[in-house]
Design a protein around this motif. Structure first.
Motif, PDB file in Angstrom:
ATOM      1  N   ARG A 133       0.828  -1.208   0.000  1.00  0.00           N
ATOM      2  CA  ARG A 133       0.000   0.000   0.000  1.00  0.00           C
ATOM      3  C   ARG A 133       0.859   1.254   0.000  1.00  0.00           C
ATOM      4  N   GLN A 134       1.904   1.257   0.803  1.00  0.00           N
ATOM      5  CA  GLN A 134       2.789   2.415   0.854  1.00  0.00           C
ATOM      6  C   GLN A 134       3.479   2.645  -0.496  1.00  0.00           C
ATOM      7  N   ASP A 188      -6.196  -2.897   1.017  1.00  0.00           N
ATOM      8  CA  ASP A 188      -6.604  -2.619   2.388  1.00  0.00           C
ATOM      9  C   ASP A 188      -7.256  -1.237   2.470  1.00  0.00           C
ATOM     10  N   VAL A 189      -8.323  -1.158   3.251  1.00  0.00           N
ATOM     11  CA  VAL A 189      -8.971   0.124   3.476  1.00  0.00           C
ATOM     12  C   VAL A 189      -8.167   0.910   4.511  1.00  0.00           C
ATOM     13  N   HIS A 190      -7.836   2.126   4.185  1.00  0.00           N
ATOM     14  CA  HIS A 190      -7.082   2.978   5.106  1.00  0.00           C
ATOM     15  C   HIS A 190      -7.465   4.420   4.827  1.00  0.00           C
ATOM     16  N   PRO A 191      -7.161   5.338   5.730  1.00  0.00           N
ATOM     17  CA  PRO A 191      -7.625   6.725   5.578  1.00  0.00           C
ATOM     18  C   PRO A 191      -7.151   7.416   4.308  1.00  0.00           C
ATOM     19  N   ASP A 199      -7.748  10.050  -0.672  1.00  0.00           N
ATOM     20  CA  ASP A 199      -6.724  10.911  -1.270  1.00  0.00           C
ATOM     21  C   ASP A 199      -6.117  10.261  -2.504  1.00  0.00           C
ATOM     22  N   LEU A 200      -5.947   8.942  -2.445  1.00  0.00           N
ATOM     23  CA  LEU A 200      -5.391   8.226  -3.594  1.00  0.00           C
ATOM     24  C   LEU A 200      -6.326   8.324  -4.794  1.00  0.00           C
ATOM     25  N   ILE A 201      -7.627   8.122  -4.567  1.00  0.00           N
ATOM     26  CA  ILE A 201      -8.594   8.231  -5.661  1.00  0.00           C
ATOM     27  C   ILE A 201      -8.634   9.647  -6.208  1.00  0.00           C
TER      28      ILE A 201
END
Length: 483
Positions: free
Chosen positions: A112-113, A135-138, A142-144
């Protein structure tokens, strides 16, 4: 000793070298093709020769073309070679697939990183972005947002929990003007007003394990004026669906449960060429397809289906008997998939009538289902007049979930004896194959009396059947092995 009797020394040349071969010919430089005058120098006199970086002297356009052929993981790695290489990989449009990243990382957190960092530092455009088991993360929102800002065209987002809707999709995604192909899995939209400009240039939309509702889907499709491919797989929340897509060519609806879709009306889809329906979808949904002038692929079709396709098939909503209008045919259909239970002989006349509605059929796939009812009439298919497609069109027949029943063998034998241009019959068996059993079935099919000398019959175990190679691949996903 006289000179003529002297022995010549072993290994000595018989004649001196000619003068013009006494010195080696000059070699050409590997770069410009001219003689390299430094080639005979001692390396100690030219210490930089062994360290010369010839590739880095190529222009940026050539280097970026080379990196375009590498997986994104290797392309990014070149940035640590030198300051010259630091930004070369950013010159190409980004095609990011986690398959080429996570293989060398230890866990999902590192993957993910890496993905988030690559997407953030690349200036764009980002043409394709494919993430599975994400993985769902905060930082997902922002990525989308980063992807939509950098011109994403092909987006695949899967959170990989098979129905556990953990991630709420931001409505800002619907505003993206550059998206051409979208595939979303295991997520949902927040119950907010739907934008009228959703996916304005989208051509392909796949939603799997996504929570929808009727108004949302209607608004989505209404704004997708360019949509050509729509797949709804294991979605929930839908009850009454009306499709109005002027350019829609392929429609797949597979096991949209959660109360099941009760009614589906395809009002305006004059370009529709492929209609694929899951087994449970066919059994629980009332279908009305108004435009079938270009339909080439249809399946799976059930004998108990509540379906009207043009004016050919019709059935009362509260009845089990389907009527087939014999005067109407679908000559454009080339591939047909049927659900059939051969233990119930009362359905045979209906099956025969349905097959006669497709005079130009080239590929027939039958998925056998368990059934009960009146025992089939002995020799029923031998008494039938051959179908119209037997003469010039039918080339391939596949029977899936073959139990080895006598009724199944009689049905296939009918095709063996009348299919004049038939090239292949594939039999996908439920049980383990043995040489003796297969030999017995081949004898029962009476291959010596086959109408086509080019016919080949292949027996396969279900585990060896490549469902991805056939037209019904989306319908076999998570269902073939469980059938």
């Amino acid at each position: 000793m006289p000179p003529s009797s002297r022995r010549r020394r072993v290994g000595a040349p018989s004649d001196p070298k000619p003068h013009h071969l006494a010195f080696p010919a000059p070699e050409r430089s590997p770069i410009c093709g001219v003689p390299d005058h430094n080639q005979n120098q001692n390396p100690s006199q030219n210490p930089d020769r062994n360290q010369m970086d010839l590739i880095s002297h190529l222009p940026d356009c050539l280097l970026s073309s080379i990196l375009l052929l590498l997986p994104i993981r290797d392309s990014v790695r070149t940035s640590i070679l030198s300051s010259r290489w630091r930004d070369i990989w950013k010159l190409n449009p980004l095609h990011l697939d986690d398959f080429f990243i996570k293989s060398n990382l230890h866990n999902g957190h590192e993957t993910r990183q890496a993905i988030t960092h690559i997407a953030s530092v690349h200036p764009g455009p980002i043409h394709s972005f494919r993430i599975s088991q994400f993985d769902v993360h905060p930082e997902v929102d922002d990525l989308i947002e980063t992807l939509t800002r950098k011109g994403i065209r092909d987006l695949v987002l899967s959170f990989g929990q098979q129905g556990k809707l953990r991630y709420r999709l931001p409505f800002s995604l619907l505003e993206c003007q550059t998206l051409r192909k979208v595939s979303l899995s295991d997520c949902y939209f927040s119950p907010s007003p739907v934008l009228s400009s959703s996916f304005p240039n989208l051509k392909e939309l796949t939603l799997e394990f996504v929570f929808l509702w009727d108004d949302l889907l209607h608004c989505l499709l209404k704004s997708c004026a360019q949509l050509e491919v729509l797949q709804l797989i294991n979605c929930t929340g839908l009850q009454y669906v009306r499709l109005n897509c002027a350019k829609l060519q392929k429609l797949t609806i597979h096991e949209c449960c959660g109360g099941h879709v009760k009614d589906m009306v395809i009002e305006n889809a004059p370009e529709l060429r492929s209609l694929r329906l899951g087994e449970k979808t066919v059994d629980h949904t009332k279908f009305l397809v108004q435009h079938v002038e270009k339909l080439e692929v249809l399946g799976f079709f059930s004998m108990d289906a509540n379906m009207r396709i043009g004016k050919t098939f019709s059935k009362s909503y509260n009845e089990y008997e389907m009527s087939v209008n014999g005067s109407m045919v679908l000559p454009t259909v080339k591939k047909l998939g049927i659900l059939a239970g051969f233990a119930n002989g009362s359905k045979y006349p209906l099956l025969s009538a349905v097959l006669r509605c497709f005079p130009c059929l080239e590929t027939l796939d039958i998925k056998c289902i368990k059934s009960s009812g009146d025992a089939p009439e002995v020799g029923y298919w031998e008494q039938q007049i051959p179908f119209g497609f037997f003469e010039h069109h039918l080339k391939s027949v596949t029977m899936i979930n073959f139990f080895g029943l006598k009724a199944e063998v009689e049905f296939l034998k009918f095709f063996v004896q009348h299919g004049r241009v038939l090239e292949r019959i594939t039999i996908v068996c439920q049980h383990k194959l043995t040489a003796t059993w297969e030999k017995t079935k081949r004898r029962e099919l009476r291959l010596k009396n086959r109408a086509s000398m080019d016919l080949v019959i292949v027996f396969l175990r279900k585990s060896d059947f490549d469902s991805d190679s056939c037209e019904w691949a989306p319908l076999f996903y998570r269902s073939l092995l469980d059938a």
